[in-house]
Design a protein around this motif. Structure first.
Motif, PDB file in Angstrom:
ATOM      1  N   ALA A 182       0.833  -1.206   0.000  1.00  0.00           N
ATOM      2  CA  ALA A 182       0.000   0.000   0.000  1.00  0.00           C
ATOM      3  C   ALA A 182       0.867   1.255   0.000  1.00  0.00           C
ATOM      4  O   ALA A 182       0.564   2.234  -0.693  1.00  0.00           O
ATOM      5  N   ASP A 185       2.298   1.898  -3.404  1.00  0.00           N
ATOM      6  CA  ASP A 185       1.300   2.389  -4.352  1.00  0.00           C
ATOM      7  C   ASP A 185       0.794   3.789  -4.009  1.00  0.00           C
ATOM      8  O   ASP A 185       0.290   4.496  -4.887  1.00  0.00           O
ATOM      9  N   ASP A 186       0.942   4.177  -2.722  1.00  0.00           N
ATOM     10  CA  ASP A 186       0.440   5.485  -2.286  1.00  0.00           C
ATOM     11  C   ASP A 186       1.499   6.175  -1.428  1.00  0.00           C
ATOM     12  O   ASP A 186       1.564   5.971  -0.218  1.00  0.00           O
ATOM     13  N   ALA A 188       1.641   8.942  -0.170  1.00  0.00           N
ATOM     14  CA  ALA A 188       1.099   9.818   0.875  1.00  0.00           C
ATOM     15  C   ALA A 188       0.446   9.030   2.013  1.00  0.00           C
ATOM     16  O   ALA A 188      -0.169   9.625   2.900  1.00  0.00           O
ATOM     17  N   LEU A 189       0.618   7.713   2.031  1.00  0.00           N
ATOM     18  CA  LEU A 189      -0.085   6.870   2.997  1.00  0.00           C
ATOM     19  C   LEU A 189       0.164   7.293   4.441  1.00  0.00           C
ATOM     20  O   LEU A 189      -0.746   7.259   5.278  1.00  0.00           O
ATOM     21  N   ASP A 192      -1.209  11.532   6.626  1.00  0.00           N
ATOM     22  CA  ASP A 192      -2.379  12.153   7.250  1.00  0.00           C
ATOM     23  C   ASP A 192      -2.080  12.507   8.704  1.00  0.00           C
ATOM     24  O   ASP A 192      -1.069  12.103   9.279  1.00  0.00           O
TER      25      ASP A 192
END
Length: 208
Positions: A182, A185-186, A188-189, A192
Motif C-alpha cells: 500500500a 502504491d500510495d 502519501a499513505l 495524514d
C-alpha cells in the motif's frame, strides 16, 4: 527521480523468504533493490536477541512460519538446523551480483528444499549453478560489500528482517506485506494527521 525502494534481508530469516516470494516479480522489474545484510550484526548493534534465540519464542516462531507458509500457499521446509550461520549464503549472493535470480535460487535452496547452507561446502552445487568461483566467497571485495550493506541498513535504522525501506520509511516483516504494498502504491499513505501524530507520540515510561 526517487531512488528505488531497498529491501533488506538475511537468508537465515524464513520470514524474508516468505516475503521474497511475493516481492520477486517487482524486484525483477527493477522496482525494488534486494540488499543482503548480516542480521546478527543488526541484533548485536541493538543489544537484542533474535526470535530463534529465545526458547519459547523460537518454538512459536517456527510454527507460525509453517502456518503462514501454508496460508499463503508457499512451499517451505526448514533446513537441517536453525539458526545457522548464513555468511556463506550472503557472500554467495553478493558474489553472484545480488540479482533477483541469485536471491531466489539461494532462498529456494534453503527454504523451499530444506537444504543446509552453513558453509561453502554445503552450498557447492548452488555455487556452481550460479556460475560463481568458490574462492569468490572469501574475496575482500565480497566481504566489504556485505559489511557496507549491513552498515547502510544500520544507518537507515533497520531493526529486523525483512525490511522494506521506501525513502526514510521502514516497513518491517512479512506480516506487514500488505502495508508495504500500500505504501509503494500510495506515497502519501503516512502523511495524514493521525499517522503523523503517532509517529511523534511522546514516550510515557521507560524501563531501566
Amino acid at each position: 527521480m526517487a531512488a528505488s525502494p531497498r529491501w533488506y534481508f538475511d537468508f537465515v530469516s524464513p520470514f524474508s523468504y516468505l516475503q521474497w516470494r511475493k516481492l520477486a516479480a517487482r524486484a525483477e522489474g527493477g522496482g525494488i533493490v534486494p540488499v543482503p545484510i548480516v542480521f546478527g550484526a543488526i541484533l548485536g548493534g541493538l543489544g537484542i536477541r533474535g526470535p530463534a534465540e529465545i526458547p519459547h519464542k523460537r518454538e512459536f516462531t517456527y510454527r507460525h512460519v509453517l502456518w503462514r507458509a501454508r496460508q499463503e500457499r508457499i512451499p517451505l521446509r526448514f533446513p537441517p538446523q536453525h539458526p545457522f550461520n548464513p555468511l556463506a549464503a550472503l557472500r554467495l549472493c553478493v558474489a553472484a551480483g545480488g540479482t533477483p535470480r541469485a536471491v531466489s535460487a539461494i532462498f529456494d535452496w534453503i527454504w523451499e528444499h530444506g537444504r543446509a547452507a552453513d558453509g561453502a561446502e554445503a552450498l557447492a552445487p548452488l555455487i556452481a549453478q550460479l556460475g560463481v568461483a568458490p574462492e569468490a566467497l572469501g574475496s575482500d571485495a565480497v566481504k566489504a560489500t556485505l559489511r557496507e550493506n549491513t552498515a547502510e541498513a544500520t544507518a537507515a535504522g533497520v531493526f529486523g528482517v525483512p525490511t522494506l525501506a521506501i525513502g526514510p520509511t521502514l516497513i518491517w516483516g512479512n506480516d506487514a506485506h500488505d502495508l508495504a504494498m500500500a505504501a509503494l502504491d500510495d506515497p502519501a499513505l503516512f502523511e495524514d494527521a493521525e499517522m503523523r501524530r503517532v509517529a511523534a507520540l511522546p514516550v510515557g515510561i521507560r524501563r531501566t
